[in-house]
Design a protein around this motif. Structure first.
Motif, PDB file in Angstrom:
ATOM      1  N   LYS A   1       0.819  -1.218   0.000  1.00 50.50           N
ATOM      2  CA  LYS A   1       0.000   0.000   0.000  1.00 50.50           C
ATOM      3  C   LYS A   1       0.852   1.268   0.000  1.00 50.50           C
ATOM      4  O   LYS A   1       0.419   2.310   0.509  1.00 50.50           O
ATOM      5  N   GLU A   2       2.089   1.181  -0.537  1.00 53.91           N
ATOM      6  CA  GLU A   2       2.904   2.382  -0.646  1.00 53.91           C
ATOM      7  C   GLU A   2       2.383   3.255  -1.784  1.00 53.91           C
ATOM      8  O   GLU A   2       1.830   2.759  -2.765  1.00 53.91           O
ATOM      9  N   ARG A   3       2.609   4.552  -1.639  1.00 55.24           N
ATOM     10  CA  ARG A   3       2.083   5.493  -2.624  1.00 55.24           C
ATOM     11  C   ARG A   3       2.938   5.516  -3.882  1.00 55.24           C
ATOM     12  O   ARG A   3       4.154   5.529  -3.816  1.00 55.24           O
ATOM     13  N   LEU A   4       2.275   5.533  -5.026  1.00 58.09           N
ATOM     14  CA  LEU A   4       2.960   5.726  -6.306  1.00 58.09           C
ATOM     15  C   LEU A   4       2.844   7.198  -6.680  1.00 58.09           C
ATOM     16  O   LEU A   4       2.050   7.584  -7.518  1.00 58.09           O
ATOM     17  N   THR A   5       3.663   8.036  -6.025  1.00 54.97           N
ATOM     18  CA  THR A   5       3.639   9.463  -6.320  1.00 54.97           C
ATOM     19  C   THR A   5       4.318   9.728  -7.656  1.00 54.97           C
ATOM     20  O   THR A   5       5.108   8.915  -8.151  1.00 54.97           O
ATOM     21  N   VAL A   6       4.020  10.884  -8.226  1.00 53.24           N
ATOM     22  CA  VAL A   6       4.602  11.250  -9.518  1.00 53.24           C
ATOM     23  C   VAL A   6       6.128  11.270  -9.464  1.00 53.24           C
ATOM     24  O   VAL A   6       6.792  10.728 -10.360  1.00 53.24           O
ATOM     25  N   PRO A   7       6.767  11.873  -8.446  1.00 54.58           N
ATOM     26  CA  PRO A   7       8.236  11.851  -8.398  1.00 54.58           C
ATOM     27  C   PRO A   7       8.819  10.443  -8.360  1.00 54.58           C
ATOM     28  O   PRO A   7       9.833  10.173  -8.995  1.00 54.58           O
ATOM     29  N   ARG A   8       8.169   9.545  -7.630  1.00 55.81           N
ATOM     30  CA  ARG A   8       8.710   8.189  -7.535  1.00 55.81           C
ATOM     31  C   ARG A   8       8.565   7.452  -8.865  1.00 55.81           C
ATOM     32  O   ARG A   8       9.485   6.745  -9.292  1.00 55.81           O
ATOM     33  N   VAL A   9       7.425   7.608  -9.508  1.00 55.03           N
ATOM     34  CA  VAL A   9       7.239   6.992 -10.817  1.00 55.03           C
ATOM     35  C   VAL A   9       8.237   7.576 -11.820  1.00 55.03           C
ATOM     36  O   VAL A   9       8.832   6.849 -12.628  1.00 55.03           O
ATOM     37  N   ALA A  10       8.445   8.884 -11.767  1.00 52.78           N
ATOM     38  CA  ALA A  10       9.382   9.537 -12.681  1.00 52.78           C
ATOM     39  C   ALA A  10      10.806   9.040 -12.450  1.00 52.78           C
ATOM     40  O   ALA A  10      11.555   8.790 -13.407  1.00 52.78           O
ATOM     41  N   ALA A  11      11.202   8.871 -11.190  1.00 54.26           N
ATOM     42  CA  ALA A  11      12.545   8.389 -10.882  1.00 54.26           C
ATOM     43  C   ALA A  11      12.761   6.987 -11.420  1.00 54.26           C
ATOM     44  O   ALA A  11      13.810   6.674 -12.007  1.00 54.26           O
ATOM     45  N   ILE A  12      11.760   6.110 -11.249  1.00 56.52           N
ATOM     46  CA  ILE A  12      11.876   4.736 -11.748  1.00 56.52           C
ATOM     47  C   ILE A  12      11.903   4.728 -13.268  1.00 56.52           C
ATOM     48  O   ILE A  12      12.676   3.992 -13.894  1.00 56.52           O
ATOM     49  N   ALA A  13      11.057   5.565 -13.895  1.00 55.87           N
ATOM     50  CA  ALA A  13      11.024   5.619 -15.353  1.00 55.87           C
ATOM     51  C   ALA A  13      12.350   6.120 -15.926  1.00 55.87           C
ATOM     52  O   ALA A  13      12.851   5.596 -16.926  1.00 55.87           O
TER      53      ALA A  13
END
Length: 293
Positions: free
Chosen positions: A121-133
């Protein structure tokens, strides 16, 4: 409170992941050297045995209560996936370049992020998604699929990446109730009999020259997982795992220095993107934590 304990949790996580990066790099070097004498299962057996011996002084110092676990099923399941990941990783290290192994393994954060979102249930925030991408884009630049033929061992690394993703996600869950030392104890307890069972066929005793590598691969395996468990105690899995990208430029430099493996311009560009994405993840999550509620 120690000096490390006074630092913000994301910074502590970054420092612990630094230890993880160094430890995994040492494991890669040892695995390459041992692959000239031992098969993959034998390497995993000696890694588990030497690591288990190294755990004993820690248990005497910190207490044998760490052998008790509140979640035996989760410990076993996590380490079965971790063993599969390690087999694919060590097998590939003996066949293809270290930089390629590490690059392909870095699909792990993609799977880890999804698993952490679905089960933790961790948040998929925009910065985290962007960092992974961004990190994945760097990996594509390094591997350049379709430009050159990919060795079959690369598929073993991709399978290892998925297994590691499950293992990493379960480590984050286990740290809520288990100490890092307990996690290390059960890694040895599960890995040792499995690796021994598959090592008997075609058994080879290591030469005298191989023993230092066996000792280091066992110690580095312990420190890698201990540091990772401590990092997961300080931050979400989607912050901790992208920091692991730093292993790629580090191991590429080691491989060039030890074996003369080249580091192409494409790989350099990809590594810069990966490092940048890791820094981006740290800075953004720190802002999230420090933002007034």
């Amino acid at each position: 409170m120690s000096a490390l304990g006074r630092l913000p949790p994301p910074v502590q996580a970054a420092l612990w992941m630094g230890g993880t990066v160094l430890s995994f790099a040492l494991m890669g070097v040892c695995g390459r050297e041992l692959s000239t004498e031992l098969n993959t299962f034998q390497t995993l057996f000696w890694r588990s045995l030497s690591g288990g011996v190294a755990i004993l002084p820690l248990l005497f110092h910190q207490g044998w209560g760490h052998v008790r676990t509140q979640r035996p099923a989760a410990q076993i399941t996590r380490n079965l996936f971790n063993f599969l990941g390690q087999y694919g990783w060590f097998y590939a290290i003996g066949v293809i370049s270290l930089a390629e192994v590490f690059a392909l393994e870095f699909t792990t954060p993609i799977w880890t992020a999804l698993l952490a979102f679905l089960f933790l249930k961790e948040r998929l925030t925009v910065p985290r998604v962007a960092a992974i991408a961004l990190g994945f884009a760097g990996i594509l630049l390094i591997t350049r699929p379709g430009v050159e033929a990919i060795h079959p061992a690369a598929f073993a690394v991709l399978g290892a990446a998925i297994a590691y993703a499950v293992s990493y996600t379960m480590v984050k869950s286990l740290t809520a109730t288990e100490s890092p030392l307990t996690i290390l104890v059960y890694m040895t307890v599960v890995h040792l009999p499995i690796s021994l069972a598959f090592s008997v066929d075609g058994w080879v005793w290591p030469s005298a020259a191989a023993w230092p590598w066996i000792v280091v691969v066992g110690l580095s395996g312990l420190t890698a997982h201990y540091c990772m468990a401590r990092a997961f105690q300080q931050a979400d899995a989607m912050l901790v795992v992208p920091l692991d990208f730093l292993r790629l430029p580090f191991i590429a430099l080691i491989a060039y220095w030890v074996w003369g493996e080249t580091f192409s311009p494409w790989s350099a560009i990809g590594a810069v993107i990966i490092v940048g994405s890791s820094y981006f993840a740290i800075s953004k999550v720190r802002r999230e934590i420090n933002k007034p509620s």
